[in-house]
Design a protein around this motif. Structure first.
Motif, mmCIF file in Angstrom:
data_model
loop_
_atom_site.group_PDB
_atom_site.id
_atom_site.type_symbol
_atom_site.label_atom_id
_atom_site.label_comp_id
_atom_site.label_asym_id
_atom_site.label_seq_id
_atom_site.Cartn_x
_atom_site.Cartn_y
_atom_site.Cartn_z
ATOM 1 N N LEU A 25 43.927 34.510 36.914
ATOM 2 C CA LEU A 25 45.473 34.839 37.471
ATOM 3 C C LEU A 25 45.299 34.657 38.896
ATOM 4 N N LEU A 26 45.450 33.745 39.375
ATOM 5 C CA LEU A 26 45.501 33.586 40.805
ATOM 6 C C LEU A 26 46.821 33.858 41.273
ATOM 7 N N ALA A 27 46.830 34.223 42.891
ATOM 8 C CA ALA A 27 48.105 34.567 43.417
ATOM 9 C C ALA A 27 48.711 33.295 43.558
ATOM 10 N N GLY A 28 50.067 33.351 44.114
ATOM 11 C CA GLY A 28 50.747 32.256 44.556
ATOM 12 C C GLY A 28 51.812 31.915 43.518
ATOM 13 N N SER A 29 52.316 30.497 43.480
ATOM 14 C CA SER A 29 53.471 29.911 42.852
ATOM 15 C C SER A 29 52.708 29.903 41.272
ATOM 16 N N ALA A 30 53.740 30.111 40.273
ATOM 17 C CA ALA A 30 53.410 30.127 38.906
ATOM 18 C C ALA A 30 53.017 28.573 38.799
ATOM 19 N N LYS A 94 36.878 37.369 40.791
ATOM 20 C CA LYS A 94 36.434 38.799 40.167
ATOM 21 C C LYS A 94 37.841 39.521 39.945
ATOM 22 N N ASP A 95 37.954 39.876 38.753
ATOM 23 C CA ASP A 95 39.334 40.985 38.536
ATOM 24 C C ASP A 95 38.845 42.371 39.106
ATOM 25 N N SER A 96 39.581 42.683 40.150
ATOM 26 C CA SER A 96 39.133 43.916 41.035
ATOM 27 C C SER A 96 39.456 45.279 39.907
ATOM 28 N N LYS A 97 40.260 45.226 39.164
ATOM 29 C CA LYS A 97 40.347 46.058 38.107
ATOM 30 C C LYS A 97 39.343 46.183 36.961
ATOM 31 N N THR A 98 39.081 44.803 36.389
ATOM 32 C CA THR A 98 38.334 44.884 35.036
ATOM 33 C C THR A 98 36.703 44.630 35.361
ATOM 34 N N GLY A 99 36.411 43.809 36.433
ATOM 35 C CA GLY A 99 35.355 43.403 36.983
ATOM 36 C C GLY A 99 35.078 42.009 36.450
ATOM 37 N N ARG A 100 35.671 41.407 35.640
ATOM 38 C CA ARG A 100 35.559 40.168 34.776
ATOM 39 C C ARG A 100 35.555 39.102 35.597
ATOM 40 N N GLN A 101 34.770 38.220 35.517
ATOM 41 C CA GLN A 101 34.704 36.903 36.462
ATOM 42 C C GLN A 101 35.351 35.654 35.736
ATOM 43 N N SER A 102 35.887 34.978 36.586
ATOM 44 C CA SER A 102 36.247 33.477 36.438
ATOM 45 C C SER A 102 36.195 32.584 37.252
ATOM 46 N N GLY A 103 36.390 31.243 37.153
ATOM 47 C CA GLY A 103 36.052 30.174 37.900
ATOM 48 C C GLY A 103 37.265 29.318 37.981
ATOM 49 N N ALA A 104 37.639 28.832 39.358
ATOM 50 C CA ALA A 104 38.725 27.965 39.393
ATOM 51 C C ALA A 104 38.476 26.710 40.356
ATOM 52 N N HIS A 105 38.974 25.451 40.249
ATOM 53 C CA HIS A 105 38.763 24.364 40.986
ATOM 54 C C HIS A 105 39.956 24.149 41.873
ATOM 55 N N LEU A 123 42.398 30.613 47.631
ATOM 56 C CA LEU A 123 41.424 31.743 48.010
ATOM 57 C C LEU A 123 42.155 32.929 48.385
ATOM 58 N N PRO A 124 42.797 33.316 47.252
ATOM 59 C CA PRO A 124 43.864 34.451 47.290
ATOM 60 C C PRO A 124 43.433 35.575 47.950
ATOM 61 N N GLN A 125 43.948 36.160 48.814
ATOM 62 C CA GLN A 125 43.748 37.327 49.592
ATOM 63 C C GLN A 125 44.452 38.484 49.421
ATOM 64 N N ASN A 126 45.307 38.518 48.234
ATOM 65 C CA ASN A 126 45.971 39.583 47.970
ATOM 66 C C ASN A 126 46.135 39.614 46.318
ATOM 67 N N GLY A 127 46.425 40.698 45.636
ATOM 68 C CA GLY A 127 46.492 40.514 44.287
ATOM 69 C C GLY A 127 45.127 41.066 43.559
ATOM 70 N N GLU A 128 44.962 41.067 42.496
ATOM 71 C CA GLU A 128 43.948 41.589 41.559
ATOM 72 C C GLU A 128 42.930 40.651 41.597
ATOM 73 N N MET A 129 43.106 39.442 41.630
ATOM 74 C CA MET A 129 41.963 38.392 41.523
ATOM 75 C C MET A 129 41.435 38.179 43.021
ATOM 76 N N VAL A 130 40.025 38.314 43.261
ATOM 77 C CA VAL A 130 39.599 38.330 44.568
ATOM 78 C C VAL A 130 38.342 37.026 44.380
ATOM 79 N N PRO A 131 38.450 36.523 45.393
ATOM 80 C CA PRO A 131 37.360 35.340 45.357
ATOM 81 C C PRO A 131 35.964 35.860 46.053
ATOM 82 N N VAL A 132 34.766 35.897 45.379
ATOM 83 C CA VAL A 132 33.619 36.297 45.686
ATOM 84 C C VAL A 132 32.927 35.470 46.378
ATOM 85 N N ARG A 133 32.837 34.083 45.818
ATOM 86 C CA ARG A 133 31.823 33.005 46.249
ATOM 87 C C ARG A 133 32.832 31.726 46.342
#
Length: 337
Positions: A25-30, A94-105, A123-133
């Motif tokens: 679930l990335l931040a930004g437009s739907a 990484k989901d900051s609430k659940t810790g679950r990881q996912s990938g995006a191109h 590279l969202p800097q707000n919301g629950e999904m945080v880029p870690v690498r």
């Protein structure tokens, strides 16, 4: 427009395009056009094809009219040279609430000084999904990944703006020494030029979209550029180039539908980005371009340093001579009919 591209992306379709099993679930437009991958594959150049992706690679392969492989160009071709600074961005989230990881191109472009331009929602800097690498893969031209090279990308942008949906991040390893950097230019509002997109749709090898790729005659918000260039998930962060090989807008979301001639994809105009971004103006000037647009920034186009909407410390502006209006007899004009 191929039938398989007809779905207008919404919140549900975005999750499907971004590999629903990953829960991305990335931040930004739907309608943001990222493409998902299994986080276990992060760092691989050639990603395994899994049924959960919908096999978008096969769709691309059977629709070469929309996506032309860069690998088929002669390396001496000016288009091949223009495509060299464009790479595939892979983000481990990484989901900051659940810790679950996912990938995006996504797609991104090298700028002078070893910076990379892409979308904020990549590279969202707000919301629950945080880029870690994050990494950028250069010269990914064929599915076997031969000749491709991976560079580490800082997942924390040095400048970003959610409203304009752009982010500028530092990359390690000095890739610009090998691949160069893209050329950026402001463009007059209201023009309808022929365009070209160089991108990594669905995270596949680098392609270009030229067929019927143009700005729409009817434009809306001057901060945005509406266009009818074929894209796919993974195309987020790609530039729209004019016939002078200049990036004039940053693609950010889909919306095209083959049965609706009034539909369009959306990009942020480079004029708005240059007005909002002190760093982008500096980097454009470093490549021998004029450093800043003239006039006031469009409404809502605030500086991108730090938090979204925070104004940069300097309000000084200098003039930027916008590129000439593109002759409609230029690139691909014959394909419009």
């Amino acid at each position: 427009m191929p039938a398989w591209l007809q779905t207008r992306l919404n919140g549900t379709a975005l999750r499907a395009a971004c590999i629903g099993a990953a829960g991305l679930l990335l931040a930004g437009s739907a309608a943001a056009q990222t493409a998902g991958f299994d986080p276990a594959d992060f760092g691989k150049v050639s990603m395994p094809r899994r049924q959960s992706t919908g096999d978008a690679a096969t769709q691309i392969e059977t629709n070469k009219g929309a996506f032309e492989p860069i690998s088929e160009l002669d390396p001496r071709d000016p288009l091949a040279a223009m495509a060299r600074p464009v790479g595939r961005i892979d983000i481990l989230m990484k989901d900051s609430k659940t810790g679950r990881q996912s990938g995006a191109h996504c797609t991104g472009e090298l700028l002078p000084g070893d910076y990379v331009l892409t979308n904020h929602h990549c590279l969202p800097q707000n919301g629950e999904m945080v880029p870690v690498r994050a990494i950028i893969v250069m010269d990914f031209l064929t599915q076997d990944g031969r000749g491709a090279k991976v560079f580490e990308l800082d997942p924390r942008p040095v400048e970003h703006n959610a409203r304009l949906d752009y982010a500028i991040a530092k990359v390690k390893g000095n890739p610009t020494a090998t691949y160069g950097s893209v050329k950026l230019a402001a463009t007059p509002a209201g023009s309808a030029p022929s365009l070209m997109v160089i991108h990594h749709p669905a995270g596949r090898p680098k392609v270009m979209s030229r067929f019927r790729c143009m700005a729409t005659r009817q434009q809306g918000d001057p901060v945005e550029l509406r266009h009818r260039c074929d894209t796919l998930g993974g195309s987020s962060g790609s530039l729209l180039f004019d016939a002078r090989s200049s990036g004039i807008a940053l693609h950010k979301q889909g919306g095209l539908a083959p049965d609706d001639p009034s539909s369009y994809n959306t990009a942020t105009s480079m004029t708005a980005l240059l007005q909002a971004s002190p760093l982008l103006r500096k980097l454009a000037g470093a490549r021998g371009q004029a450093p800043a647009p003239s006039g006031d920034a469009p409404s809502g186009a605030s500086g991108g340093f730090g938090q979204d909407g925070e104004q940069p410390g300097s309000t000084e502006r200098s003039s930027l001579r916008g590129s000439d209006n593109l002759d409609t007899d230029g690139m691909n004009s014959l394909l419009k009919n």
